[in-house]
Enzyme design. Structure first.
Site, PDB file in Angstrom:
ATOM      1  CE  LYS A  59      -4.000  -1.536  -0.070  1.00 24.98           C
ATOM      2  NZ  LYS A  59      -5.029  -0.946  -1.071  1.00 24.98           N
ATOM      3  CB  SER A 279      -3.500 -11.014   2.510  1.00 21.48           C
ATOM      4  OG  SER A 279      -2.553 -10.181   2.118  1.00 21.48           O
TER       5      SER A 279
HETATM    6  C1  LIG Z   1      -2.325  -7.050   3.944  1.00 25.12           C
HETATM    7  C2  LIG Z   1      -3.105  -6.923   2.563  1.00 25.12           C
HETATM    8  N1  LIG Z   1      -3.386  -7.873   1.579  1.00 25.12           N
HETATM    9  C3  LIG Z   1      -3.899  -7.544   0.430  1.00 25.12           C
HETATM   10  C4  LIG Z   1      -4.452  -6.411   0.353  1.00 25.12           C
HETATM   11  C5  LIG Z   1      -5.300  -6.146  -1.131  1.00 25.12           C
HETATM   12  O1  LIG Z   1      -4.693  -5.234  -2.232  1.00 25.12           O
HETATM   13  P1  LIG Z   1      -5.742  -4.289  -2.941  1.00 25.12           P
HETATM   14  O2  LIG Z   1      -6.493  -3.300  -2.016  1.00 25.12           O
HETATM   15  O3  LIG Z   1      -4.707  -3.501  -3.732  1.00 25.12           O
HETATM   16  O4  LIG Z   1      -6.681  -5.215  -3.497  1.00 25.12           O
HETATM   17  C6  LIG Z   1      -4.295  -5.377   1.143  1.00 25.12           C
HETATM   18  C7  LIG Z   1      -5.035  -4.064   0.959  1.00 25.12           C
HETATM   19  O5  LIG Z   1      -5.254  -3.390   1.674  1.00 25.12           O
HETATM   20  C8  LIG Z   1      -3.996  -5.473   2.332  1.00 25.12           C
HETATM   21  O6  LIG Z   1      -3.523  -4.790   3.214  1.00 25.12           O
END
Ligand SMILES: Cc1ncc(COP(=O)(O)O)c(C=O)c1O
Length: 457
Positions: A59, A279
């Protein structure tokens, strides 16, 4: 060469300021091959380590671009207050870039966000407003974090919502940086790109760039199950209301359970020595489910951040790693606040063997005379999918109206159940406050029940 007006030198890795470390094609985040956890014989799997961004997550890219774009459009200038709804990482990036460029930052987020993230946000100087909302702020939730941020921006002068959930500068940041990095790092040989789905900025921006280079590149999105416990990403229902979720631009999406995500996260750390966060485990599990095992196949999976912000999440999914039951283990941190002491005593009360029951113990009582009434407090759709035999469903949000369905006898044995034991604890307390004396919470919830091979309906 060191001088007052020196340029950033990626080779010597010497920078004029921390902002010089923001990733782009000249300073890409690392791409690392997996050598142990991949089930593939032919397909090569590379993972992109986004915690190499200066503030620890993918991010940072969008935080920088949201601010640059707003500065170019003359919407903000140093001194402006930025308010943003976040699941943590965007807030962390905005707070640090704000510190460097002179912006005050206020983040609205869910109380369910890991304590580690909320504490570090405050440590970075952000004003943190906690809301009763789901992990990844629910789109359209009137009382949620997104609505609160919008309300604050409208009400306060010189306060701006950059809005990562609807701002094209989000996917644009990935079109400008993540996409070109992957294309250059794989010398244009990438065949599959896989990313977890939150705001969908990563998949939409990176996917667009890679398909502009080679329309044959397959773009796959991975999302968690409903009611999940993976910060930063959104379930299928939530994605339906996500403006930047553009499935027509992707080649497919796939669902991954908490169990699959956390187990693979553990394996990545244990077997590949890659400090990936939950994630990342989710995204990789999705890649293993969808990408073919063929010679010449090169898949790149985005790993958004690392483990160090998720110890409290691991406590729920791997209770064995957090021996907080062993008295004295938790003595390290000096001077817990009165409030923390009260909550710790309350939770300790819940941890004593009389107020929580293990799956195996409860399993042995099923169908026996005097067996407890099992009350499942998850949403009805989850109860419909899988549940303990003979259990009844009273969703947590309906308990206060429907407690009339519970036994009159306050000594009747009752066991409260939810997905991972997070909601059954407070509802156990609630019933205790109603005078029930023999109510307990199922330790680890249905997740642990299934893991222990107990029967479900
Ligand atoms: C830990 C984590 N994984 C995945 C994502 C997903 O990314 P995106 O918002 O670009 O889809 C985020 C988004 O905040 C995140 O903080």
């Amino acid at each position: 060469m060191i001088s007052r007006t020196m340029a950033n030198d990626h080779n010597l890795r010497i920078y004029d300021s921390i902002l010089g470390l923001l990733s782009d094609a000249d300073n890409p985040t690392p791409l690392v091959r997996l050598n142990k956890v991949s089930p593939f014989k032919h397909t090569q799997v590379f993972v992109k380590l986004e915690w190499y961004n200066p503030f620890g997550a993918v991010k940072d890219r969008i935080a920088a671009n949201l601010i640059c774009d707003a500065e170019e459009r003359g919407v903000i200038k140093p001194g402006t207050k930025l308010v943003e709804a976040t699941s943590g990482n965007t807030g962390l990036g905005l707070a640090m870039i704000g510190n460097a460029k002179g912006y005050k930052v206020e983040t609205t987020l869910s109380q369910e966000i890991p304590q580690e993230k909320r504490t570090v946000l405050r440590f970075f100087g952000a004003n943190v407003v906690e809301m009763d909302d789901s992990l990844c702020p629910a789109p359209g939730a009137p009382e949620g974090a997104i609505a609160k941020a919008r309300e604050t921006a409208e009400a306060e002068p010189d306060t701006v919502l950059l809005d990562q959930y609807a701002n094209e500068a989000n996917p644009d940041s990935h079109y400008r940086t993540t996409g070109p990095e992957i294309w250059r790092q794989t010398e244009g040989r990438v065949t599959h790109f896989v990313a977890g789905l939150g705001t969908c900025g990563t998949i939409t921006g990176t996917g667009r760039f890679l398909k502009d280079q080679n329309p044959e590149v397959k773009v796959i999105g991975v999302h968690p199950e409903e009611g999940h416990d993976i910060p930063g990403v959104r379930s299928a229902n939530q994605l339906q209301q996500t403006q930047l979720f553009l499935p027509d631009e992707y080649n497919g999406t796939v669902e991954v359970s908490d169990r699959e995500a956390y187990d693979l996260c553990l394996r990545l750390n244990r077997e590949e020595s890659i400090i990936a966060g939950p994630s990342s485990g989710m995204a990789l599990a999705g890649a293993f489910k969808t990408v073919p095992d063929e010679a010449g196949t090169i898949v790149v999976v985005i790993f958004p951040d690392n483990v160090f912000k998720y110890a409290s999440s691991f406590q729920r999914h791997f209770p064995e790693f957090c021996p907080t039951d062993a008295t004295g283990e938790t003595g390290e941190t000096a001077g817990p606040s009165k409030n923390d002491q009260f909550i710790a005593e309350m939770m300790e009360n819940l941890k004593n063997p009389h107020d929580s029951v293990r799956a195996k113990t409860l399993g042995e009582t099923l169908g026996e005379p005097g067996a407890p009434l099992i009350v499942d407090v998850r949403p009805a759709d989850m109860f419909a999918e899988t549940r303990l035999p003979g259990s009844i469903n009273i969703p947590q949000s309906e308990l206060s109206e429907r407690f009339g369905e519970l036994p009159e006898d306050r000594d009747a044995p009752i066991v409260m159940v939810c997905g991972i034991g997070k909601f059954s604890k407070p509802t156990t307390l609630y019933l205790k406050s109603l005078g029930y004396r023999n109510v307990r919470s199922l330790k680890g919830g249905i997740n642990e029940w299934v893991r222990k091979g107990q029967p479900t309906e």
